[in-house]
Design an enzyme around this catalytic site. Structure first.
Site, mmCIF file in Angstrom:
data_model
loop_
_atom_site.group_PDB
_atom_site.id
_atom_site.type_symbol
_atom_site.label_atom_id
_atom_site.label_comp_id
_atom_site.label_asym_id
_atom_site.label_seq_id
_atom_site.Cartn_x
_atom_site.Cartn_y
_atom_site.Cartn_z
ATOM 1 N N LYS A 90 -40.615 -65.744 46.739
ATOM 2 C CA LYS A 90 -39.389 -65.100 46.251
ATOM 3 C C LYS A 90 -39.412 -63.621 46.625
ATOM 4 O O LYS A 90 -38.413 -63.066 47.068
ATOM 5 C CB LYS A 90 -39.277 -65.231 44.725
ATOM 6 N N GLU B 5 -47.636 -77.671 39.847
ATOM 7 C CA GLU B 5 -47.464 -76.321 39.289
ATOM 8 C C GLU B 5 -48.453 -76.054 38.159
ATOM 9 O O GLU B 5 -48.810 -74.912 37.895
ATOM 10 C CB GLU B 5 -46.028 -76.129 38.755
#
Ligand SMILES: O=P(O)(O)OC[C@H]1O[C@](O)(CO)[C@@H](O)[C@@H]1O
Length: 445
Positions: free
Chosen positions: A422, A287
């Site tokens: 998402k 990340e």
């Protein structure tokens, strides 16, 4: 303290080139220290170990004690940085078979909210039906779907099964100080709660209550964990000369390897207890660095297990990899290979030896074979598996990650790419507010 050996990368890259990073590493360290680099509103982890107060640790321990006294099982609900750090430490320090033992000295820790598996949740809720259980609901944003979904189910079950009053006692929230649904629920229900500081991102949060509370509930010594991290904070500090600073050398070496075409770093362990340290590390580096179409791909293997699955690829596949081996010097227990008169398995040459001696020779043999096969190897040594050394290791990786991300030229403290899935998921589920996206995505199906 942790030691790092890069000798076995030097047939592939030169020591001079690694040491040429010294001024760049200095710059990166200054940017971290002074808060002048990208993502500088997320640097709360940098001096976290030395700034944690004893009072804070006692508060966490007291809450852990309430859960320990009132629960046979504690569910840690969280995803990514909101569960991996706790799991990494707990699995590294736990007896591998405690979960099978009837008599336990601490509640069993189970994880949820890190997947959307319906069968997983079905099986979990059924397992919990006759258990005195509690929940630690961990979400920095307080809005992560996976975690919120699991928590909604577990909260209801806990209240139905244990009563509202007991549920209030055994549900703890770790979330933002004011934002998000987890905060709203915690305040409304009167749960004990801890705050994740604004300036500490999820993947850097293991030394906040996010990691420390579940670790304390599991029965491990968080004072020692933090003490280990403090040691690493000193040993990897900006004032430590480049050549003596393992975080600086690690960051420089992996960036130089990346430049030379080694696009994949495989974190290797020879101890099954370290599996989740690797999972935590994968999130930390993945990340932090995987953005702007660049970044080393962080992969991990558990040896010698995976030598019998991934070993072939590593030895002879595409030469775009390097390995970082976490080597644990001392085991916590001793098992000797017994002698056998018939020697049918031909293993008497090992009789009387420690199993760890065999493991260490597997480690050395693998390292030499992989280097011969064209895989640069770094070796990271920790003394043993204990709170102290795991604390050292976690902080070492965090600070090295900050330096390494700056060397790469990215903002190591954001994760904009995680939003894409998402957005699509919400559009597909017709979440209010996603009407336009819903229409657009439907037209693509
Ligand atoms: O703690 P939260 O806000 O639920 O987020 C969980 C995880 O999701 C991410 O935001 C995106 O994967 C991670 O950075 C974070 O660790």
């Amino acid at each position: 303290m942790i030691s790092l050996n890069i000798e076995k990368t030097l047939g592939f890259i030169s020591r001079e080139k690694v040491f040429a990073y010294e001024p760049l590493v200095k710059e990166a360290q200054n940017a971290l220290e002074k808060g002048t680099g990208k993502g500088n509103d997320f640097l709360g982890w940098l001096h976290l170990p030395s700034s944690i107060t004893q009072e804070h640790l006692e508060d966490i321990k007291a809450t852990a004690q309430v859960l320990r006294e009132n629960c046979e099982v504690v569910i840690v609900a969280g995803i990514g940085g909101s569960y991996l750090g706790a799991r990494a430490v707990i699995e590294a320090l736990s007896n591998s078979f405690t979960w099978l033992q009837d008599k336990k000295s601490a509640p069993s820790i189970i994880y949820a909210g890190h997947n959307i598996g319906e069968d997983y949740l079905y099986e979990l809720t059924h397992f919990l039906q006759d258990k005195k259980f509690g929940v630690i609901n961990i979400s920095k944003s307080g809005t992560t779907t996976e975690t919120a979904l699991a928590f909604r189910i577990l909260k209801k079950q806990c209240e139905d099964q244990r009563g509202k009053e007991m549920a209030q006692k055994v549900i703890v929230a770790i979330t933002d100080a004011s934002k998000g649904a987890a905060r709203v629920t915690a305040d409304k229900e009167g749960y004990k709660s801890f705050i994740i500081p604004d300036n500490v991102g999820g993947r850097f949060s293991v030394l906040t209550p996010v990691g420390l509370l579940p670790i304390a509930v599991a029965g491990f010594n968080i004072d020692k964990l933090v003490a280990g991290a403090r040691e690493a904070e000193k040993a990897c500090g900006a004032d430590v000369p480049f050549a003596e600073n393992p975080a600086a050398i690690y960051a420089a070496t992996r960036n130089e390897l990346y430049k030379s075409g080694k696009k994949i770093e495989i974190l290797v362990n020879f101890n099954p207890k370290l599996h989740y340290v690797s999972e935590w590390w994968k999130q930390l580096y993945g990340e932090s660095e995987g953005k702007e179409n660049k970044g080393i791909f962080p992969a991990a293997v558990d040896f010698s297990t995976d030598l019998h699955s991934m070993g072939q690829w590593i030895q002879e596949g595409e030469r775009t990899i390097f390995e970082t081996v976490i080597s644990v010097e001392k085991t916590n227990h001793t098992v000797l290979v017994p002698s056998d008169e018939a020697n049918l398995d031909g293993l008497n040459f090992l009789a009387g030896k420690r199993v760890d001696e065999v493991n260490k020779m597997a480690e050395l043999g693998t390292q030499l074979a992989h280097v011969d096969g064209g895989v640069p190897n770094m070796r990271l040594c920790i003394a043993d598996l204990s709170e102290q050394t795991i604390g050292e290791l976690l902080y070492f990786f965090e600070v090295a990650c900050g330096i390494s991300g700056y060397l790469l030229g990215v903002n190591p403290f954001n994760q904009p790419g995680v939003e894409a899935y998402k957005k699509n998921m919400f559009a597909l589920l017709n979440k209010p507010g996603y009407e336009e996206e819903s229409k657009a995505i439907q037209s693509r199906l």
